[in-house]
Design an enzyme around this catalytic site. Structure first.
Site, short mmCIF file in Angstrom:
data_model
loop_
_atom_site.label_atom_id
_atom_site.label_comp_id
_atom_site.label_asym_id
_atom_site.label_seq_id
_atom_site.Cartn_x
_atom_site.Cartn_y
_atom_site.Cartn_z
CB SER A 157 15.22 68.70 17.22
OG SER A 157 15.26 68.71 15.64
CD GLU A 162 17.01 78.25 18.84
OE1 GLU A 162 17.21 78.34 17.91
OE2 GLU A 162 15.90 78.55 19.20
CG ASN A 202 12.51 69.51 8.06
OD1 ASN A 202 12.35 69.98 6.76
ND2 ASN A 202 12.14 69.66 9.03
CE1 TYR A 250 16.05 78.68 4.07
CE2 TYR A 250 15.79 79.10 1.21
CZ TYR A 250 16.08 78.55 2.81
OH TYR A 250 15.55 77.25 2.84
CE LYS A 281 17.92 76.00 3.86
NZ LYS A 281 17.73 74.58 5.48
CB VAL A 330 6.82 73.57 0.72
CG1 VAL A 330 5.88 72.32 1.84
CG2 VAL A 330 8.28 71.92 0.38
CB THR A 367 5.92 76.42 4.52
OG1 THR A 367 7.36 76.91 3.50
CG2 THR A 367 6.39 74.89 4.46
#
Length: 254
Positions: free
Chosen positions: A37, A67, A95, A167, A171, A199, A201
């Site tokens: 997606s 979305e 993900n 965040y 989670k 990671v 990112t």
């Protein structure tokens, strides 16, 4: 080989980062149909994914639009999947997510909390509900929620996760939903949450800088993706309902 004989993998959020890395790894395997997606199929990162080396026999990539804040996109994506003659999903990896707010707990507001909750908890729940009929037709189906140690209630103090209340709280909600899926669907599906590592990112590098780890996070996108795929490959029925650190395979406290 017919679609019924292929391993079908659904990965949300393949437009960049870890999701793109995971998609490329599964696409490198024969007889794997990878459904990914994306929010926008016209971005350069999506073009790069579509231009990946030719898949081996029986493997292909199918992109669908989702979305994370949409309540209708997941169901529409399933219709698009069925229209391609795909009637089952063997592995689903939730993900897609975002860290849109880095406001500390002393200052975070309702808007930040709700935005994070919608993207990181409600989005995966709607995805699970939409994919459920296809997962039930899969072979030893697996569901993996990409979470974070910042969402572990047991690690709030050790990790100073309170620097990311919106965040981390969202989670944590995803973790609860994942545990609920694991319990309610345990007779036929293996369900886990996983931490992909800190990671390299944008968000990962920000956290690394914030906690004094340097300019970059310690785990590359490629290494993280490989760790996630290895973890999912090794899941058994005994793995159901657990929260793993994909990098080293250890369990994370909920």
């Amino acid at each position: 080989m017919a679609v019924t004989d292929s391993t079908v993998v659904f990965i949300s959020g393949v437009g960049k980062g870890i999701g793109a890395g995971i998609a490329k790894l599964y696409l490198s395997r024969p007889h794997h149909i990878v459904i990914g997606s994306v929010r926008d199929v016209s971005t350069p990162s999506v073009a790069e994914l579509k231009a990946s080396p030719t898949a081996p026999p029986g493997s292909k990539l199918l992109l669908v639009h989702i979305e994370s804040t949409s309540s209708t996109d997941p169901a529409a994506a399933v219709e698009a999947i069925r229209a391609q003659g795909i009637d089952h999903i063997d592995i689903a990896i939730a993900n897609a997510g975002a860290m849109p707010s880095t406001v500390p707990i002393e200052e975070v507001d309702t808007k930040d909390m709700l935005e994070n909750y919608h993207i990181n908890a409600i989005g995966p729940l709607l995805l699970f509900q939409a994919l459920l009929p296809l997962l039930k037709k899969g072979t030893e189906p697996k569901w993996a929620s990409v979470s974070t140690t910042a969402g572990s209630i047991g690690l709030v103090d050790p990790l100073a996760a309170w620097i990311l209340p919106a965040y981390g709280g969202a989670k944590a909600a995803l973790n609860w939903l994942t545990a609920g899926i694991a319990s309610s669907q345990k007779e036929w599906m293996t369900t886990i949450a996983l931490h992909p590592g800190l990671v390299q990112t944008g968000p990962g590098n920000w956290v690394a800088q914030k906690v004094g780890m340097g300019d970059k996070a310690p785990v590359t996108v490629g290494d993280s993706a490989a760790s996630v795929v290895k973890l999912i490959d090794g899941l058994t029925k005994e793995s159901n309902g657990k929260f793993y650190n994909a990098v080293d395979g250890t369990e994370v406290p909920w």
